[in-house]
Design an enzyme around this catalytic site. Structure first.
Site, PDB file in Angstrom:
ATOM      1  N   HIS A  96       0.843  -1.194   0.000  1.00 45.22           N
ATOM      2  CA  HIS A  96       0.000   0.000   0.000  1.00 45.22           C
ATOM      3  C   HIS A  96       0.877   1.242   0.000  1.00 45.22           C
ATOM      4  CE1 HIS A  96      -2.018  -3.312   1.994  1.00 45.22           C
ATOM      5  NE2 HIS A  96      -3.155  -2.822   1.562  1.00 45.22           N
TER       6      HIS A  96
ATOM      7  N   LYS B 216      -1.781  -8.292  -3.977  1.00 42.87           N
ATOM      8  CA  LYS B 216      -2.667  -7.131  -3.844  1.00 42.87           C
ATOM      9  C   LYS B 216      -1.840  -5.850  -3.759  1.00 42.87           C
ATOM     10  CE  LYS B 216      -5.453  -4.610  -0.521  1.00 42.87           C
ATOM     11  NZ  LYS B 216      -5.663  -4.382   0.926  1.00 42.87           N
TER      12      LYS B 216
END
Length: 252
Positions: A143, A170
Protein backbone atom coordinates in the site's frame (compact mmCIF):
# COMPACT_ATOMS: atom_id res chain seq x y z
CA UNK A 1 -5.30 -18.57 -14.80
CA UNK A 2 -5.94 -20.64 -11.71
CA UNK A 3 -8.61 -19.47 -9.32
CA UNK A 4 -8.45 -19.48 -5.52
CA UNK A 5 -11.26 -21.20 -3.62
CA UNK A 6 -11.90 -20.31 0.02
CA UNK A 7 -14.83 -22.10 1.63
CA UNK A 8 -17.35 -22.10 -1.26
CA UNK A 9 -16.11 -18.83 -2.76
CA UNK A 10 -14.20 -18.98 -6.04
CA UNK A 11 -11.96 -15.92 -6.42
CA UNK A 12 -10.69 -15.07 -9.90
CA UNK A 13 -13.76 -15.78 -11.99
CA UNK A 14 -16.93 -13.79 -12.67
CA UNK A 15 -17.62 -10.46 -11.02
CA UNK A 16 -15.05 -9.17 -8.50
CA UNK A 17 -15.69 -10.40 -4.98
CA UNK A 18 -16.56 -7.84 -2.30
CA UNK A 19 -14.35 -7.60 0.79
CA UNK A 20 -15.46 -5.61 3.83
CA UNK A 21 -13.22 -4.57 6.70
CA UNK A 22 -14.30 -4.83 10.32
CA UNK A 23 -12.42 -2.42 12.58
CA UNK A 24 -13.27 -2.77 16.26
CA UNK A 25 -11.24 -1.78 19.32
CA UNK A 26 -12.36 -4.48 21.77
CA UNK A 27 -14.21 -7.78 22.15
CA UNK A 28 -17.58 -6.15 22.85
CA UNK A 29 -17.37 -4.06 19.68
CA UNK A 30 -16.16 -7.02 17.64
CA UNK A 31 -19.31 -8.83 18.73
CA UNK A 32 -21.71 -5.95 18.01
CA UNK A 33 -20.07 -5.11 14.68
CA UNK A 34 -20.13 -8.76 13.63
CA UNK A 35 -23.87 -8.93 14.28
CA UNK A 36 -24.40 -5.79 12.19
CA UNK A 37 -22.15 -7.04 9.38
CA UNK A 38 -23.97 -10.37 9.24
CA UNK A 39 -26.87 -8.70 7.41
CA UNK A 40 -24.68 -7.04 4.76
CA UNK A 41 -24.11 -8.27 1.20
CA UNK A 42 -20.42 -9.14 0.84
CA UNK A 43 -18.17 -12.11 0.08
CA UNK A 44 -15.09 -11.91 2.35
CA UNK A 45 -14.76 -10.51 5.87
CA UNK A 46 -11.45 -8.80 6.59
CA UNK A 47 -10.68 -8.30 10.27
CA UNK A 48 -8.37 -5.30 10.65
CA UNK A 49 -6.55 -6.46 13.76
CA UNK A 50 -4.45 -3.28 13.93
CA UNK A 51 -7.57 -1.51 15.27
CA UNK A 52 -7.80 -3.96 18.20
CA UNK A 53 -6.50 -2.39 21.41
CA UNK A 54 -5.53 -5.53 23.36
CA UNK A 55 -3.07 -6.67 20.71
CA UNK A 56 -0.41 -7.89 23.14
CA UNK A 57 -2.82 -10.47 24.56
CA UNK A 58 -2.90 -13.26 21.97
CA UNK A 59 -5.72 -15.04 23.83
CA UNK A 60 -7.85 -11.91 23.55
CA UNK A 61 -7.09 -11.56 19.84
CA UNK A 62 -8.05 -15.17 19.18
CA UNK A 63 -11.19 -14.86 21.31
CA UNK A 64 -12.25 -12.03 19.01
CA UNK A 65 -11.42 -14.14 15.95
CA UNK A 66 -13.57 -16.94 17.39
CA UNK A 67 -16.52 -14.55 17.72
CA UNK A 68 -16.18 -13.57 14.06
CA UNK A 69 -15.91 -17.18 12.96
CA UNK A 70 -18.97 -18.21 14.96
CA UNK A 71 -21.07 -15.19 13.94
CA UNK A 72 -20.39 -15.61 10.21
CA UNK A 73 -19.26 -19.22 9.77
CA UNK A 74 -19.94 -19.25 6.03
CA UNK A 75 -17.82 -16.18 5.21
CA UNK A 76 -14.11 -16.50 4.43
CA UNK A 77 -12.19 -14.67 7.18
CA UNK A 78 -9.13 -12.61 6.21
CA UNK A 79 -6.86 -11.75 9.15
CA UNK A 80 -5.08 -8.44 8.53
CA UNK A 81 -2.69 -6.47 10.69
CA UNK A 82 -2.00 -3.38 8.60
CA UNK A 83 1.31 -1.84 9.65
CA UNK A 84 1.55 1.86 10.46
CA UNK A 85 4.00 2.37 7.59
CA UNK A 86 1.38 1.09 5.14
CA UNK A 87 -1.54 3.04 6.58
CA UNK A 88 -2.49 0.99 9.64
CA UNK A 89 -3.35 2.02 13.18
CA UNK A 90 -0.41 0.58 15.15
CA UNK A 91 3.31 0.06 14.74
CA UNK A 92 4.74 -3.25 15.96
CA UNK A 93 8.09 -4.95 15.41
CA UNK A 94 8.59 -7.34 12.52
CA UNK A 95 9.00 -10.16 15.04
CA UNK A 96 5.68 -9.33 16.71
CA UNK A 97 3.98 -9.01 13.31
CA UNK A 98 5.15 -12.45 12.19
CA UNK A 99 4.28 -14.00 15.58
CA UNK A 100 0.77 -12.53 15.40
CA UNK A 101 0.19 -13.95 11.93
CA UNK A 102 1.56 -17.35 12.99
CA UNK A 103 -0.80 -17.36 15.97
CA UNK A 104 -3.71 -16.66 13.62
CA UNK A 105 -2.59 -19.50 11.35
CA UNK A 106 -2.23 -21.86 14.33
CA UNK A 107 -5.70 -20.97 15.65
CA UNK A 108 -7.54 -22.68 12.81
CA UNK A 109 -10.01 -19.78 12.91
CA UNK A 110 -8.90 -17.81 9.85
CA UNK A 111 -9.03 -18.77 6.18
CA UNK A 112 -6.57 -16.17 4.89
CA UNK A 113 -3.91 -13.84 6.22
CA UNK A 114 -2.69 -10.55 4.76
CA UNK A 115 1.11 -10.45 4.58
CA UNK A 116 2.86 -7.23 3.58
CA UNK A 117 5.42 -7.70 0.80
CA UNK A 118 8.00 -5.39 2.37
CA UNK A 119 8.09 -7.15 5.75
CA UNK A 120 11.40 -8.78 4.77
CA UNK A 121 11.96 -11.41 2.09
CA UNK A 122 12.98 -14.28 4.38
CA UNK A 123 10.18 -13.67 6.87
CA UNK A 124 7.63 -13.42 4.06
CA UNK A 125 8.74 -16.67 2.39
CA UNK A 126 8.78 -18.55 5.70
CA UNK A 127 5.34 -17.27 6.70
CA UNK A 128 3.83 -18.16 3.33
CA UNK A 129 5.17 -21.70 3.66
CA UNK A 130 3.85 -21.91 7.23
CA UNK A 131 0.40 -20.68 6.16
CA UNK A 132 0.19 -23.11 3.26
CA UNK A 133 1.24 -26.01 5.52
CA UNK A 134 -1.81 -25.17 7.65
CA UNK A 135 -4.17 -24.71 4.67
CA UNK A 136 -4.35 -20.94 5.10
CA UNK A 137 -4.26 -18.74 1.99
CA UNK A 138 -2.06 -15.64 1.73
CA UNK A 139 -3.05 -12.25 0.34
CA UNK A 140 0.31 -10.52 -0.13
CA UNK A 141 -0.03 -6.77 -0.11
CA UNK A 142 1.56 -3.40 -0.69
CA UNK A 143 0.00 0.00 0.00
CA UNK A 144 1.17 3.52 -0.79
CA UNK A 145 -1.09 6.25 0.57
CA UNK A 146 1.02 9.01 -1.01
CA UNK A 147 1.71 8.21 -4.65
CA UNK A 148 1.42 5.88 -7.63
CA UNK A 149 4.68 4.53 -9.07
CA UNK A 150 5.23 3.80 -12.76
CA UNK A 151 3.39 0.84 -14.29
CA UNK A 152 6.65 -1.13 -14.55
CA UNK A 153 7.19 -0.84 -10.79
CA UNK A 154 3.59 -1.83 -10.00
CA UNK A 155 3.98 -4.93 -12.17
CA UNK A 156 7.37 -5.72 -10.61
CA UNK A 157 5.85 -5.68 -7.11
CA UNK A 158 2.94 -7.90 -8.14
CA UNK A 159 5.31 -10.33 -9.87
CA UNK A 160 7.52 -10.43 -6.78
CA UNK A 161 4.48 -11.36 -4.68
CA UNK A 162 3.68 -14.10 -7.17
CA UNK A 163 7.27 -15.37 -7.04
CA UNK A 164 6.92 -15.56 -3.23
CA UNK A 165 3.94 -17.88 -3.78
CA UNK A 166 1.24 -15.49 -2.61
CA UNK A 167 -2.18 -16.93 -3.37
CA UNK A 168 -3.45 -13.44 -4.22
CA UNK A 169 -1.11 -10.48 -4.83
CA UNK A 170 -2.67 -7.13 -3.84
CA UNK A 171 -1.62 -3.52 -4.37
CA UNK A 172 -3.39 -0.27 -3.39
CA UNK A 173 -2.02 3.10 -4.47
CA UNK A 174 -2.91 6.76 -4.04
CA UNK A 175 -3.36 8.72 -7.27
CA UNK A 176 -2.13 12.30 -7.53
CA UNK A 177 -3.97 12.70 -10.84
CA UNK A 178 -6.42 10.92 -13.10
CA UNK A 179 -3.50 9.71 -15.21
CA UNK A 180 -2.22 7.86 -12.12
CA UNK A 181 -5.49 5.90 -12.13
CA UNK A 182 -4.86 4.97 -15.76
CA UNK A 183 -1.34 3.88 -14.80
CA UNK A 184 -2.77 1.51 -12.17
CA UNK A 185 -5.36 0.13 -14.59
CA UNK A 186 -2.76 -0.30 -17.35
CA UNK A 187 -0.45 -2.15 -14.97
CA UNK A 188 -3.34 -4.34 -13.79
CA UNK A 189 -4.28 -5.28 -17.34
CA UNK A 190 -0.69 -6.01 -18.36
CA UNK A 191 -0.10 -8.10 -15.24
CA UNK A 192 -3.31 -10.02 -15.75
CA UNK A 193 -2.73 -10.66 -19.46
CA UNK A 194 1.01 -11.33 -19.50
CA UNK A 195 2.28 -12.51 -16.11
CA UNK A 196 -0.42 -13.50 -13.63
CA UNK A 197 -1.15 -17.18 -13.09
CA UNK A 198 -3.41 -16.45 -10.11
CA UNK A 199 -5.97 -13.78 -9.14
CA UNK A 200 -4.71 -10.29 -8.29
CA UNK A 201 -6.34 -7.39 -6.45
CA UNK A 202 -5.51 -3.80 -7.37
CA UNK A 203 -7.01 -0.44 -6.60
CA UNK A 204 -6.43 3.26 -6.97
CA UNK A 205 -7.63 5.06 -3.85
CA UNK A 206 -9.64 8.18 -3.01
CA UNK A 207 -12.49 9.65 -5.07
CA UNK A 208 -10.16 10.01 -8.06
CA UNK A 209 -9.54 6.27 -8.15
CA UNK A 210 -13.07 5.00 -7.53
CA UNK A 211 -13.45 3.67 -11.10
CA UNK A 212 -10.72 1.13 -10.31
CA UNK A 213 -12.87 -0.29 -7.50
CA UNK A 214 -15.73 -0.88 -9.94
CA UNK A 215 -14.02 -2.01 -13.15
CA UNK A 216 -12.04 -4.99 -11.85
CA UNK A 217 -13.74 -7.47 -14.14
CA UNK A 218 -12.71 -5.38 -17.16
CA UNK A 219 -9.06 -4.82 -16.21
CA UNK A 220 -8.26 -7.91 -14.16
CA UNK A 221 -8.75 -7.23 -10.45
CA UNK A 222 -10.48 -10.15 -8.73
CA UNK A 223 -11.83 -8.38 -5.64
CA UNK A 224 -12.72 -4.95 -4.35
CA UNK A 225 -13.33 -3.37 -0.95
CA UNK A 226 -16.66 -1.89 0.10
CA UNK A 227 -17.92 -0.21 3.25
CA UNK A 228 -20.63 -1.57 5.54
CA UNK A 229 -20.26 1.35 7.91
CA UNK A 230 -17.02 3.32 8.08
CA UNK A 231 -14.70 3.04 5.07
CA UNK A 232 -11.34 1.43 5.85
CA UNK A 233 -9.62 3.35 3.03
CA UNK A 234 -10.36 6.52 1.06
CA UNK A 235 -12.66 6.00 -1.92
CA UNK A 236 -14.61 2.97 -0.71
CA UNK A 237 -18.33 2.96 -1.48
CA UNK A 238 -21.16 1.15 0.26
CA UNK A 239 -21.49 -2.59 -0.34
CA UNK A 240 -25.02 -2.26 -1.69
CA UNK A 241 -24.03 0.32 -4.31
CA UNK A 242 -20.90 -1.67 -5.08
CA UNK A 243 -22.81 -4.92 -5.67
CA UNK A 244 -25.26 -3.10 -7.96
CA UNK A 245 -22.50 -1.67 -10.15
CA UNK A 246 -20.46 -4.90 -10.24
CA UNK A 247 -23.57 -6.83 -11.28
CA UNK A 248 -24.42 -4.33 -14.03
CA UNK A 249 -20.89 -4.54 -15.44
CA UNK A 250 -20.87 -8.35 -15.16
CA UNK A 251 -24.17 -8.74 -17.00
CA UNK A 252 -23.56 -6.12 -19.70
Amino acid sequence: MKTVTVKDLVIGTGAPKIIVSLMAKDIARVKSEALAYREADFDILEWRVDHFADLSNVESVMAAAKILRETMPEKPLLFTFRSAKEGGEQAISTEAYIALNRAAIDSGLVDMIDLELFTGDDQVKETVAYAHAHDVKVVMSNHDFHKTPEAEEIIARLRKMQSFDADIPKIALMPQSTSDVLTLLTATLEMQEQYADRPIITMSMAKTGVISRLAGEVFGSAATFGAVKKASAPGQISVNDLRTVLTILHQA
